[in-house]
Design a protein around this motif. Structure first.
Motif, mmCIF file in Angstrom:
data_model
loop_
_atom_site.group_PDB
_atom_site.id
_atom_site.type_symbol
_atom_site.label_atom_id
_atom_site.label_comp_id
_atom_site.label_asym_id
_atom_site.label_seq_id
_atom_site.Cartn_x
_atom_site.Cartn_y
_atom_site.Cartn_z
ATOM 1 N N ASN A 424 0.737 -1.117 -0.049
ATOM 2 C CA ASN A 424 0.028 -0.066 0.072
ATOM 3 C C ASN A 424 0.797 1.050 0.175
ATOM 4 O O ASN A 424 0.670 2.274 0.868
ATOM 5 C CB ASN A 424 -0.968 0.191 1.298
ATOM 6 N N GLU A 425 1.896 1.270 -0.991
ATOM 7 C CA GLU A 425 3.022 2.236 -1.197
ATOM 8 C C GLU A 425 3.548 2.860 -0.001
ATOM 9 O O GLU A 425 4.379 3.615 -0.161
ATOM 10 C CB GLU A 425 1.859 3.677 -1.478
ATOM 11 N N HIS A 426 3.811 1.735 0.840
ATOM 12 C CA HIS A 426 4.896 1.884 1.940
ATOM 13 C C HIS A 426 6.108 0.846 1.363
ATOM 14 O O HIS A 426 5.699 -0.118 1.361
ATOM 15 C CB HIS A 426 4.342 1.793 3.324
ATOM 16 N N MET A 427 7.400 1.333 1.726
ATOM 17 C CA MET A 427 8.323 0.524 1.205
ATOM 18 C C MET A 427 8.826 -0.338 2.691
ATOM 19 O O MET A 427 9.037 0.457 3.687
ATOM 20 C CB MET A 427 9.431 1.118 0.466
ATOM 21 N N TYR A 428 9.070 -1.612 2.378
ATOM 22 C CA TYR A 428 9.937 -2.557 3.406
ATOM 23 C C TYR A 428 11.136 -3.178 2.843
ATOM 24 O O TYR A 428 11.167 -3.576 1.661
ATOM 25 C CB TYR A 428 8.971 -3.439 4.051
ATOM 26 N N CYS A 429 11.890 -3.412 3.932
ATOM 27 C CA CYS A 429 13.132 -4.394 3.266
ATOM 28 C C CYS A 429 12.816 -5.670 4.057
ATOM 29 O O CYS A 429 12.486 -5.900 5.207
ATOM 30 C CB CYS A 429 14.258 -3.681 3.863
ATOM 31 N N GLY A 430 13.287 -6.853 3.331
ATOM 32 C CA GLY A 430 13.064 -7.926 3.651
ATOM 33 C C GLY A 430 14.488 -8.549 4.312
ATOM 34 O O GLY A 430 15.768 -8.184 3.710
ATOM 35 N N SER A 431 14.470 -9.492 5.418
ATOM 36 C CA SER A 431 15.562 -10.134 5.867
ATOM 37 C C SER A 431 15.380 -11.689 6.548
ATOM 38 O O SER A 431 14.218 -11.782 6.902
ATOM 39 C CB SER A 431 16.029 -9.222 6.945
ATOM 40 N N TYR A 432 16.261 -12.280 6.469
ATOM 41 C CA TYR A 432 16.049 -13.842 7.098
ATOM 42 C C TYR A 432 16.322 -13.911 8.316
ATOM 43 O O TYR A 432 17.210 -13.359 8.806
ATOM 44 C CB TYR A 432 16.672 -14.616 6.268
ATOM 45 N N MET A 433 15.713 -14.809 8.806
ATOM 46 C CA MET A 433 15.966 -15.187 10.605
ATOM 47 C C MET A 433 15.397 -16.489 10.942
ATOM 48 O O MET A 433 14.948 -17.193 9.921
ATOM 49 C CB MET A 433 15.115 -14.132 11.308
ATOM 50 N N ASP A 434 15.657 -16.943 12.274
ATOM 51 C CA ASP A 434 15.412 -18.296 12.673
ATOM 52 C C ASP A 434 14.006 -18.397 13.213
ATOM 53 O O ASP A 434 13.861 -19.449 13.716
ATOM 54 C CB ASP A 434 16.521 -18.665 13.304
ATOM 55 N N HIS A 435 12.905 -17.750 12.808
ATOM 56 C CA HIS A 435 11.843 -17.685 13.223
ATOM 57 C C HIS A 435 10.715 -17.060 12.644
ATOM 58 O O HIS A 435 10.992 -16.301 11.568
ATOM 59 C CB HIS A 435 11.650 -17.257 14.842
ATOM 60 N N GLU A 436 9.509 -17.487 12.652
ATOM 61 C CA GLU A 436 8.405 -16.958 12.012
ATOM 62 C C GLU A 436 7.981 -15.518 12.634
ATOM 63 O O GLU A 436 8.172 -15.122 13.688
ATOM 64 C CB GLU A 436 7.083 -17.536 11.907
ATOM 65 N N THR A 437 7.667 -14.497 11.680
ATOM 66 C CA THR A 437 6.937 -13.376 11.966
ATOM 67 C C THR A 437 5.883 -13.030 11.311
ATOM 68 O O THR A 437 5.449 -13.452 10.409
ATOM 69 C CB THR A 437 8.064 -12.108 11.577
ATOM 70 N N ILE A 438 4.737 -12.071 11.979
ATOM 71 C CA ILE A 438 3.467 -11.822 11.504
ATOM 72 C C ILE A 438 3.676 -10.415 11.093
ATOM 73 O O ILE A 438 3.771 -9.598 12.093
ATOM 74 C CB ILE A 438 2.519 -12.216 12.432
#
Length: 833
Positions: A424-438
């Protein structure tokens, strides 16, 4: 005796007396039956004869022999020195050879199956043509005396059409001067030799008669070992595999127990399809790829910038990678095999996938489906893009996304290493980790776009989605972590990291507002600020506009508080007196009324936001002033390694005649939109930060133009102005010395699409359908200025982007639609909020 005598007779240096003695001596020793010189001489009988003096033998070390020996010694020494010198020169030449590997696409030649055969007449003819072209480029360059040769290694088909040519370039020079061979320098010579069309504004240009796609040119430094393998002098383990069946698996298996392992697998699929490589197991020495490695390339030669992935340690876990074209190179290197080393793998031909869908979400507080990265569970390829649109069944529901071993956070100016997301027109960066996120999006309609990493293939992503109640994102009695997870309220501040990110253990001493306190209701800073802070909402009950404004509201000129955040300077009049739009720093002047239709010289000071951008001292593009230190321009002005470097750029502000600017500043930073597509000119927008902010004393000559409100709708037929120092006619050879202006009108989007076909929602057309009023080369990045009738302010509606020719009938100019990029601009220039 005959030989000796003949020598003496023929010797002119002998005297007559010597000749007589010699003759007598011969008579004496030549008596029959006697062996001369084999016994003592007879004693004289009678009168003694004069005693014969024995002939003295010449010593071995006489002058003549010394000369012969010395001559022989000099000859042997010369031969030895020459041999050593030849070996040294040969060895030095190999050390001082510099290898570059690259590729480019020829667009106007169709691929023939015979090009796959290196011995075929077709391949040899094409290779000779390309080599002659590259020879001409570099023999006429600054590196001409060091240039040795070019070698075409492969000519292949590709999914974009035409031919994809893979080649090597070799230079030889003294080792001390090797530092001048930077990749950028060698590549720039080749790219600068491609003459692109000014009229068609396309990336395809002419390279000595070959139609070469500028955007396809790649050139990196290479290794001699790879060069030897590619050109055939050191083939070793090299295989070319062509796959044309979609249902087959083609095996790749090889192993060794000692010696060295240097293998190159060139994989080519039929046009229009991709290659998926699946690695079942690999045996390597784990040394961080210093010696042993398996590398997967998105090309047929080991081009570093085309690396898809590199494996540096043994693995028995199935891993698969997908190409972005119909070809792939797999190299396996282990120069010192001490134990079993090798690979078990296979590849297959797969169709290209479209990663986009529209999803209707029905469930509440549960996950009902999954989305994934392209070609899941394979590693997703670089530069891929996915688009998902989620729609909930109720307006009170939002979208919850559960990421497995992955998380997204607000994007910073540094960029994203593992893909970036637009939600929705907001920018985010992805990163890997050892658990799930919501991650929760509090909106019933959510548009999500994933832009894959632009460098390497990355780990596959799996995301579950579902609906949630926006007013209560977590069930009653639970606490919401900053990652989006919900944990029981009782587990908060218990010293245990239940949220993984420790957000449940932060601010544990913070006391909630005493919402039931009368003091809070009367004097609390959170009262009537437009935000619900108390659970029962009593802080926002019985509020009137006479309540003093807080830091989270805007105060109008008549003391009325407007609760909308960022209401000021958003281009919309919210306060009755219009005070929310006053003093916003963008031009409102009403003196810009007199114009000459069709394009003409402007009046000095008429367009105070117009900027001329100079590259290495020459006018190159235009731009618009939007603040004291920020300019807005077009991304295509800065496409390429050299153009993206801010160092050669200067910005000329408050200028009417070229060369007479009131203020000049070097460019400190160039921010090109991360989605810019050089093929289609989509997302053609860039921000420039000045090294020096222009002074307030020049505000009469330099003024920022207003940024439109996000999502602003424009009306077809509305009159606007395009300005710049570009060419006044399509056939002009240089730009105008005086700032030009031309009135154009906004064209209906449907007409624009029917004209060009590749128009996106981030573009708009403006011009005169009869022609003659348009932007041209040199105006790129400049403003399309429209005056708003409600308050007289000038709005930056568009940015000069591209078009077919200049001022041609029925071909209006295409502009970047600025209103679609307002959040992106605010991210870098928050002072405009």
């Amino acid at each position: 005796m005959r030989q000796k005598m003949d020598n003496e007779k023929n010797d002119p240096s002998c005297k007559s007396s010597d000749l007589k003695i010699s003759n007598i001596s011969i008579q004496v020793v030549s008596v029959p039956g006697k062996l001369p010189g084999r016994r003592p001489p007879r004693k004289p009988i009678g009168k003694p004869r004069p005693r014969k003096q024995p002939k003295k033998r010449a010593p071995f070390w006489n002058v003549q022999n010394k000369i012969i020996l010395f001559t022989a010694f000099l000859f042997i020494l010369a031969v030895t020195a020459w041999t050593l010198l030849w070996l040294y020169i040969s060895k030095t030449e190999s050390k001082d050879a510099f290898y570059f590997v690259g590729m480019f696409r020829i667009t106007n030649i169709e691929f023939l199956p015979e090009y796959r055969q290196k011995e075929s007449r077709e391949f040899l003819s094409m290779a000779k043509t390309v080599q002659q072209v590259v020879n001409l480029v570099y023999t006429t360059s600054a590196f001409s005396k060091f240039y040795k040769q070019s070698v075409v290694a492969d000519v292949s088909s590709n999914n974009k059409g035409g031919l994809l040519v893979h080649f090597w370039i070799v230079f030889v020079m003294p080792h001390a001067k090797g530092h001048i061979f930077c990749e950028e320098c060698v590549a720039a010579i080749l790219k600068d030799s491609i003459q692109t069309s000014i009229i068609n504004r396309t990336s395809v240009g002419s390279l000595q008669g070959l139609a070469v796609d500028m955007d396809s040119v790649v050139l990196n430094a290479g290794l001699r070992s790879d060069y030897s393998s590619a050109v055939g002098s050191d083939n070793g383990c090299s295989r070319y595999l062509y796959a044309d069946h979609l249902t087959l698996r083609y095996p790749l298996e090889i192993s060794a127990t000692s010696g060295q392992l240097m293998c190159h697998f060139k994989l080519v699929a039929i046009v229009g399809y991709l290659i998926r490589l699946s690695i079942e197991s690999i045996q390597l020495e784990a040394d961080n790829c210093i010696t042993d490695s398996l590398t997967v390339y998105d090309s047929l030669l080991p081009i570093r910038s085309a690396i898809l992935y590199r494996i540096c340690e043994p693995t028995r876990t199935l891993m698969s990678f997908v190409s972005t074209n119909n070809l792939m190179l797999v190299t396996l290197k282990s120069p010192y095999v001490r134990r079993l080393a090798g690979i078990r793998a296979y590849f297959e031909v797969i169709p290209e996938q479209k990663c986009e869908s529209t999803i209707l979400v029905k469930e509440i507080n549960s996950f009902e489906g999954k989305i994934s990265s392209p070609y899941y569970p394979s590693y997703y390829p670089p530069k891929c893009k996915c688009t998902w649109t989620f729609q909930t069944s109720l307006s009170t529901l939002g979208i919850a996304l559960k990421f497995y071993n992955y998380s997204i956070t607000k994007k910073s100016a540094k960029g994203c290493e593992h893909g970036w997301w637009e939600i929705n027109e907001h920018m985010y960066c992805g990163s890997y980790m050892d658990h799930e996120t919501i991650f929760r999006v509090p909106s019933p309609l959510v548009h999500i776009q994933l832009q894959c990493s632009s460098r390497l293939s990355d780990k596959p992503l799996l995301v579950e989605y579902g609906g949630y109640n926006i007013s209560q994102p977590c069930p009653a009695g639970s606490f919401r972590c900053s990652s989006g997870l919900c944990v029981p309220q009782a587990q908060r501040c218990d010293g245990v990291n239940d949220c993984f990110d420790e957000s449940d253990e932060l601010f544990c001493v913070t006391v909630k507002p005493a919402c039931n306190s009368s003091i809070f209701r009367q004097h609390g800073p959170l009262v009537c600020d437009g935000f619900r802070d108390c659970e029962d909402g009593q802080d926002e009950q019985n509020c009137t506009r006479s309540i003093p404004c807080t830091s989270r509201t805007f105060k109008c000129g008549n003391d009325i508080c407007f609760r909308k955040q960022n209401a000021q300077c958003d281009g919309i009049v919210d306060c009755p007196d219009g005070s929310d739009e006053e003093g916003c720093g963008c031009s409102r002047s009403s003196s810009f009324l007199h114009r000459i239709v069709g394009g003409s010289d402007s009046q000095e000071g008429t367009w105070p936001w117009q900027v001329s951008l100079h590259f290495v001292g020459s006018a190159y593009c235009g731009a618009s002033v939007i603040s004291r230190e920020w300019l807005l321009s077009a991304a295509h002005c800065f496409h390429g390694n050299r153009l993206s470097d801010p160092t050669p750029w200067t910005a000329h502000l408050g200028m009417y005649v070229q060369g007479n600017a009131k203020f000049v500043s070097p460019v400190r930073r160039i921010v090109v939109h991360e989605y810019y597509n050089s093929q289609t000119f989509d997302y053609d927008i860039a921000l420039l930060q000045l090294s020096i902010a222009w002074p307030e004393t020049l505000k009469q000559l330099i003024q920022p133009i207003c940024i439109p409100p996000a999502g602003q709708k424009v009306r077809s037929g509305e009159k606007c102005w395009v300005t710049g120092w570009g060419r006044r006619h399509e056939t002009d050879s240089k730009g105008s010395p005086v700032l030009q202006q031309a009135e154009v009108e906004l064209i209906d989007q449907t007409v624009c699409v029917s004209t060009y076909g590749i128009i996106t929602s981030r573009m708009l057309c403006a011009g005169v359908m009869s022609g003659k009023s348009d932007a041209c080369k040199g105006d790129s990045g400049g403003p399309l200025s429209c005056r708003r009738k409600s308050d007289g302010k000038w709005i930056l509606t568009g940015i000069v982007s591209w078009g077919h020719g200049c001022g041609r009938p029925n071909f209006p100019g295409v502009y970047t639609r600025v209103s679609n990029f307002v959040p992106w601009i605010h991210k870098y220039v928050p002072s405009l909020l």
